[in-house]
Design an enzyme around this catalytic site. Structure first.
Site, PDB file in Angstrom:
ATOM      1  N   ARG A 160      -1.055  -8.029  13.632  1.00 49.50           N
ATOM      2  CA  ARG A 160      -1.579  -7.127  12.812  1.00 49.50           C
ATOM      3  C   ARG A 160      -2.251  -8.019  11.782  1.00 49.50           C
ATOM      4  NH1 ARG A 160       3.236  -4.005  11.414  1.00 49.50           N
ATOM      5  NH2 ARG A 160       2.335  -3.115   9.892  1.00 49.50           N
ATOM      6  N   ARG A 200      10.959  -7.261   5.701  1.00 44.64           N
ATOM      7  CA  ARG A 200      10.722  -5.719   5.946  1.00 44.64           C
ATOM      8  C   ARG A 200      11.341  -5.623   7.511  1.00 44.64           C
ATOM      9  NH1 ARG A 200       5.135  -2.577   5.542  1.00 44.64           N
ATOM     10  NH2 ARG A 200       4.817  -3.027   7.584  1.00 44.64           N
ATOM     11  N   ARG A 202      10.456   0.120  12.838  1.00 46.67           N
ATOM     12  CA  ARG A 202       8.777   0.294  13.201  1.00 46.67           C
ATOM     13  C   ARG A 202       8.638  -0.761  14.565  1.00 46.67           C
ATOM     14  NH1 ARG A 202       4.244   0.646   8.767  1.00 46.67           N
ATOM     15  NH2 ARG A 202       3.050  -0.245  10.147  1.00 46.67           N
ATOM     16  N   LYS A 210       0.699  -1.403   0.017  1.00 45.03           N
ATOM     17  CA  LYS A 210       0.071   0.071  -0.017  1.00 45.03           C
ATOM     18  C   LYS A 210       0.952   1.346  -0.159  1.00 45.03           C
ATOM     19  CE  LYS A 210      -2.455  -0.790   3.691  1.00 45.03           C
ATOM     20  NZ  LYS A 210      -2.046  -2.155   4.253  1.00 45.03           N
ATOM     21  N   ARG A 219     -11.051   0.297   8.231  1.00 42.54           N
ATOM     22  CA  ARG A 219     -10.496  -1.109   8.717  1.00 42.54           C
ATOM     23  C   ARG A 219     -11.718  -1.681   9.324  1.00 42.54           C
ATOM     24  NH1 ARG A 219      -4.828   0.626   9.091  1.00 42.54           N
ATOM     25  NH2 ARG A 219      -3.407  -1.490   9.657  1.00 42.54           N
TER      26      ARG A 219
HETATM   27  P1  AMP Z   1      -0.759   0.735   9.439  1.00 44.93           P
HETATM   28  O1  AMP Z   1       0.475   1.522   9.285  1.00 44.93           O
HETATM   29  O2  AMP Z   1      -1.838   1.232   8.837  1.00 44.93           O
HETATM   30  O3  AMP Z   1      -0.508  -0.709   9.504  1.00 44.93           O
HETATM   31  O4  AMP Z   1      -1.364   1.089  11.139  1.00 44.93           O
HETATM   32  C1  AMP Z   1      -0.476   1.038  12.031  1.00 44.93           C
HETATM   33  C2  AMP Z   1      -1.358   0.687  13.312  1.00 44.93           C
HETATM   34  O5  AMP Z   1      -2.212   1.826  13.550  1.00 44.93           O
HETATM   35  C3  AMP Z   1      -2.575  -0.504  13.035  1.00 44.93           C
HETATM   36  O6  AMP Z   1      -1.825  -1.713  13.488  1.00 44.93           O
HETATM   37  C4  AMP Z   1      -3.417  -0.095  14.213  1.00 44.93           C
HETATM   38  O7  AMP Z   1      -2.970  -0.415  15.561  1.00 44.93           O
HETATM   39  C5  AMP Z   1      -3.437   1.487  14.060  1.00 44.93           C
HETATM   40  N1  AMP Z   1      -4.493   1.804  12.930  1.00 44.93           N
HETATM   41  C6  AMP Z   1      -4.164   2.325  11.782  1.00 44.93           C
HETATM   42  N2  AMP Z   1      -5.160   2.632  11.084  1.00 44.93           N
HETATM   43  C7  AMP Z   1      -6.213   2.303  11.507  1.00 44.93           C
HETATM   44  C8  AMP Z   1      -7.466   2.198  11.553  1.00 44.93           C
HETATM   45  N3  AMP Z   1      -8.255   2.740  10.221  1.00 44.93           N
HETATM   46  N4  AMP Z   1      -8.352   1.732  12.568  1.00 44.93           N
HETATM   47  C9  AMP Z   1      -8.096   1.162  13.732  1.00 44.93           C
HETATM   48  N5  AMP Z   1      -6.531   1.274  13.931  1.00 44.93           N
HETATM   49  C10 AMP Z   1      -5.920   1.752  12.933  1.00 44.93           C
END
Ligand code: AMP
Length: 187
Positions: A145, A128, A134, A14, A89
């Site tokens: 995740r 990664r 991270r 993404k 999500r």
């Molecule tokens: P990402 O980089 O998009 O994978 O987001 C990192 C973390 O942020 C995720 O593992 C969630 O803990 C939180 N997060 C990001 N976007 C959302 C969302 N739309 N709803 C709930 N938690 C989110």
């Protein structure tokens, strides 16, 4: 105005495809994951509230996430189009996004789902992790995740599919070829 959601599990590509889409279409990029990471880094009250979720690979509650996103959209009234990355999500998030877009006289036109198997994303994230800074890229958290995606987030897809807004794109293969297929889906 073209508003697009880029959708897929962690490690689907993404981030890479978002960069290319922003360059081509001039989208304002809204990544809720990036926003949460910035809040945590800056130790804001919101950051302190969400760290227990993000650090454990769990979804942040809808109310917190939706409020943060709404504010960001409203802070960009001049946007020619938005690219939402990592949001929605959950179905309530998808409904809130539609309501917000409608309030602004617009809509979500397409949801591009990068299709990658669970096995492939687990392999990519493992790689990664070797170079990533991270906090949530550690083994157990990454697994959480990915589980959150395949248990919860994936249920957002039928919501868009039933309304004819879902564009499935194969996320495995050459980066430029995947990008071309995304552009075709948006044409
Ligand atoms: P990402 O980089 O998009 O994978 O987001 C990192 C973390 O942020 C995720 O593992 C969630 O803990 C939180 N997060 C990001 N976007 C959302 C969302 N739309 N709803 C709930 N938690 C989110």
């Amino acid at each position: 105005m073209l508003n697009v959601v880029i959708f897929g599990p962690p490690g689907a590509g993404k981030g890479t495809q978002s960069e290319k889409l922003i360059e081509k279409y001039g989208f304002v990029h809204i990544s809720t994951g990036d926003m949460f990471r910035a809040h945590i880094k800056n130790q804001t009250p919101l950051g302190k509230k969400v760290i227990e979720y993000t650090d454990n690979g769990l979804l942040v509650p809808d109310s917190i996430t939706i409020d943060m996103l709404q504010e960001e959209v409203n802070n960009n009234p001049q946007a020619k189009g938005f690219l939402f990355d990592g949001f929605p999500r959950t179905v309530p998030q998808a409904e809130a996004l539609d309501a917000l877009m409608e309030k602004n006289g617009s809509a979500i036109h397409a949801v591009v789902a990068l299709e990658v198997t669970e096995e492939e994303v687990r392999g990519r994230i493992r790689k990664r992790r070797e170079v990533s800074q991270r906090a949530d890229d550690e083994d157990e958290k990454v697994n959480k995740r990915i589980d959150e995606y395949f248990n919860k987030t994936i249920h957002v897809l039928p919501f868009y599919e039933q309304q004819g807004r879902l564009e499935r794109v194969n996320g495995i293969g050459d980066i430029d070829e995947i990008f071309e297929n995304i552009c075709k889906a948006l044409a």
